[in-house]
Motif scaffolding. Structure first.
Motif, PDB file in Angstrom:
ATOM      1  N   ARG A  47      38.751  39.727  30.923  1.00 57.20           N
ATOM      2  CA  ARG A  47      38.202  40.215  29.553  1.00 57.20           C
ATOM      3  C   ARG A  47      36.929  39.270  29.103  1.00 57.20           C
ATOM      4  O   ARG A  47      36.094  39.680  28.553  1.00 57.20           O
ATOM      5  N   ALA A  48      37.124  37.968  29.433  1.00 56.46           N
ATOM      6  CA  ALA A  48      35.865  36.937  29.080  1.00 56.46           C
ATOM      7  C   ALA A  48      34.678  37.227  29.597  1.00 56.46           C
ATOM      8  O   ALA A  48      33.730  37.312  29.060  1.00 56.46           O
ATOM      9  N   VAL A  49      34.854  37.949  30.940  1.00 57.89           N
ATOM     10  CA  VAL A  49      33.562  38.074  31.690  1.00 57.89           C
ATOM     11  C   VAL A  49      33.112  39.590  31.955  1.00 57.89           C
ATOM     12  O   VAL A  49      31.955  39.794  32.317  1.00 57.89           O
ATOM     13  N   GLU A  50      34.006  40.560  31.654  1.00 60.77           N
ATOM     14  CA  GLU A  50      33.900  41.907  32.175  1.00 60.77           C
ATOM     15  C   GLU A  50      32.594  42.511  31.725  1.00 60.77           C
ATOM     16  O   GLU A  50      31.989  43.289  32.329  1.00 60.77           O
ATOM     17  N   ARG A  51      32.046  42.321  30.443  1.00 60.88           N
ATOM     18  CA  ARG A  51      30.969  42.689  29.831  1.00 60.88           C
ATOM     19  C   ARG A  51      29.633  42.114  30.449  1.00 60.88           C
ATOM     20  O   ARG A  51      28.453  42.483  30.084  1.00 60.88           O
ATOM     21  N   HIS A  52      29.873  41.041  31.126  1.00 59.76           N
ATOM     22  CA  HIS A  52      28.786  40.203  31.744  1.00 59.76           C
ATOM     23  C   HIS A  52      28.719  40.318  33.231  1.00 59.76           C
ATOM     24  O   HIS A  52      27.611  39.740  33.839  1.00 59.76           O
ATOM     25  N   LEU A  53      29.158  41.345  33.915  1.00 63.81           N
ATOM     26  CA  LEU A  53      29.167  41.520  35.236  1.00 63.81           C
ATOM     27  C   LEU A  53      28.266  42.700  35.366  1.00 63.81           C
ATOM     28  O   LEU A  53      27.843  43.599  34.737  1.00 63.81           O
ATOM     29  N   ALA A  54      27.677  42.360  36.721  1.00 66.52           N
ATOM     30  CA  ALA A  54      26.783  43.528  37.272  1.00 66.52           C
ATOM     31  C   ALA A  54      27.419  44.739  37.552  1.00 66.52           C
ATOM     32  O   ALA A  54      28.486  44.608  37.877  1.00 66.52           O
ATOM     33  N   PRO A  55      26.772  46.046  37.545  1.00 66.90           N
ATOM     34  CA  PRO A  55      27.417  47.355  37.887  1.00 66.90           C
ATOM     35  C   PRO A  55      27.793  46.994  39.373  1.00 66.90           C
ATOM     36  O   PRO A  55      27.373  46.452  40.325  1.00 66.90           O
ATOM     37  N   GLY A  56      29.256  47.539  39.411  1.00 68.81           N
ATOM     38  CA  GLY A  56      29.951  47.386  40.684  1.00 68.81           C
ATOM     39  C   GLY A  56      30.384  46.163  41.201  1.00 68.81           C
ATOM     40  O   GLY A  56      30.832  45.918  42.138  1.00 68.81           O
ATOM     41  N   GLN A  57      30.200  45.060  40.318  1.00 66.99           N
ATOM     42  CA  GLN A  57      30.731  43.902  40.579  1.00 66.99           C
ATOM     43  C   GLN A  57      32.176  43.727  39.743  1.00 66.99           C
ATOM     44  O   GLN A  57      32.200  43.980  38.632  1.00 66.99           O
ATOM     45  N   THR A  58      33.163  42.848  40.321  1.00 67.66           N
ATOM     46  CA  THR A  58      34.284  42.347  39.633  1.00 67.66           C
ATOM     47  C   THR A  58      34.572  40.844  40.085  1.00 67.66           C
ATOM     48  O   THR A  58      33.834  40.288  40.831  1.00 67.66           O
ATOM     49  N   SER A  59      35.655  40.397  39.445  1.00 65.23           N
ATOM     50  CA  SER A  59      36.195  39.099  40.131  1.00 65.23           C
ATOM     51  C   SER A  59      37.500  39.275  40.334  1.00 65.23           C
ATOM     52  O   SER A  59      38.442  40.017  40.086  1.00 65.23           O
ATOM     53  N   VAL A  60      37.799  38.540  41.385  1.00 63.79           N
ATOM     54  CA  VAL A  60      39.388  38.383  42.072  1.00 63.79           C
ATOM     55  C   VAL A  60      39.830  36.792  41.835  1.00 63.79           C
ATOM     56  O   VAL A  60      39.072  35.902  41.997  1.00 63.79           O
ATOM     57  N   GLY A  61      41.081  36.793  41.560  1.00 62.38           N
ATOM     58  CA  GLY A  61      41.702  35.437  41.542  1.00 62.38           C
ATOM     59  C   GLY A  61      41.818  34.689  42.735  1.00 62.38           C
ATOM     60  O   GLY A  61      42.274  35.559  43.801  1.00 62.38           O
ATOM     61  N   THR A  62      41.342  33.325  42.756  1.00 65.66           N
ATOM     62  CA  THR A  62      41.598  32.762  44.037  1.00 65.66           C
ATOM     63  C   THR A  62      42.528  31.618  44.051  1.00 65.66           C
ATOM     64  O   THR A  62      42.978  31.111  44.769  1.00 65.66           O
ATOM     65  N   ARG A  63      42.475  30.771  42.900  1.00 60.84           N
ATOM     66  CA  ARG A  63      43.312  29.632  42.714  1.00 60.84           C
ATOM     67  C   ARG A  63      43.780  29.721  41.297  1.00 60.84           C
ATOM     68  O   ARG A  63      43.124  29.865  40.496  1.00 60.84           O
ATOM     69  N   VAL A  64      45.093  28.896  41.202  1.00 59.76           N
ATOM     70  CA  VAL A  64      45.551  28.812  39.840  1.00 59.76           C
ATOM     71  C   VAL A  64      46.379  27.445  39.709  1.00 59.76           C
ATOM     72  O   VAL A  64      46.975  27.047  40.821  1.00 59.76           O
ATOM     73  N   GLU A  65      46.315  26.644  38.733  1.00 54.52           N
ATOM     74  CA  GLU A  65      46.932  25.569  38.522  1.00 54.52           C
ATOM     75  C   GLU A  65      47.590  25.730  36.823  1.00 54.52           C
ATOM     76  O   GLU A  65      46.832  25.904  36.098  1.00 54.52           O
ATOM     77  N   LEU A  66      48.675  25.784  36.919  1.00 52.44           N
ATOM     78  CA  LEU A  66      49.558  25.975  35.686  1.00 52.44           C
ATOM     79  C   LEU A  66      50.505  25.003  35.327  1.00 52.44           C
ATOM     80  O   LEU A  66      51.470  24.857  36.200  1.00 52.44           O
ATOM     81  N   GLU A  67      50.674  24.704  34.216  1.00 53.78           N
ATOM     82  CA  GLU A  67      51.711  23.816  33.636  1.00 53.78           C
ATOM     83  C   GLU A  67      52.336  24.405  32.563  1.00 53.78           C
ATOM     84  O   GLU A  67      51.656  24.753  31.615  1.00 53.78           O
ATOM     85  N   HIS A  68      53.710  24.863  32.675  1.00 56.05           N
ATOM     86  CA  HIS A  68      54.469  25.607  31.822  1.00 56.05           C
ATOM     87  C   HIS A  68      55.233  24.330  30.934  1.00 56.05           C
ATOM     88  O   HIS A  68      56.223  24.172  31.779  1.00 56.05           O
ATOM     89  N   VAL A  69      54.732  23.982  29.935  1.00 58.21           N
ATOM     90  CA  VAL A  69      55.403  22.819  29.160  1.00 58.21           C
ATOM     91  C   VAL A  69      56.636  23.223  28.189  1.00 58.21           C
ATOM     92  O   VAL A  69      57.422  22.090  27.912  1.00 58.21           O
TER      93      VAL A  69
END
Length: 129
Positions: A47-69
């Protein structure tokens, strides 16, 4: 469009049974599941970037670092915020933090990569044939 650090989005959830570790299979307790926390964070990055992408462009997740505290039991209101902190070519780096009424419950970073949607899907189809 131009992507720049500082883009933000938020997610809000009230923990229900479908959100729990017991329901998603990541544990046997009725508290917010770590995979569900990650899914909320990833959805916010989209949601943070969807309105800022070029037509036909998307983003895919590649790496995560998560601490569930901290555990968030049923009925707990959890608010999660993400911020785009770095743009390195096609790589987007986000920081996120989730809070309940009492404290931080999770935090981390998510990396996504910008791709052409059609080419990405075509490449994934070739992998399945």
């Amino acid at each position: 469009m131009t992507l720049a650090p500082g883009l933000r989005a938020q997610s809000l959830i009230v923990v229900e049974m479908d959100d729990t570790a017991k329901s998603v299979g990541s544990g046997d307790v009725p508290v917010l599941a770590t995979p569900r926390l990650l899914a909320l964070a990833e959805a916010a990055t989209v949601r943070a970037v969807e309105r800022h992408l070029a037509p036909g462009q998307t983003s895919v997740g590649t790496r995560v670092e998560l601490e569930h505290v901290a555990a968030s039991p049923l009925g707990t209101r959890v608010q999660l915020g993400v911020e785009l902190t770095r743009v390195d070519g096609r790589r987007l780096i986000f920081a996120f933090e989730a809070h309940d009424e009492h404290s931080v419950v999770g935090k981390g970073t998510i990396e996504r990569v910008l791709v052409d949607r059609a080419r990405f899907l075509a490449a994934s189809e070739r992998r399945t044939t």
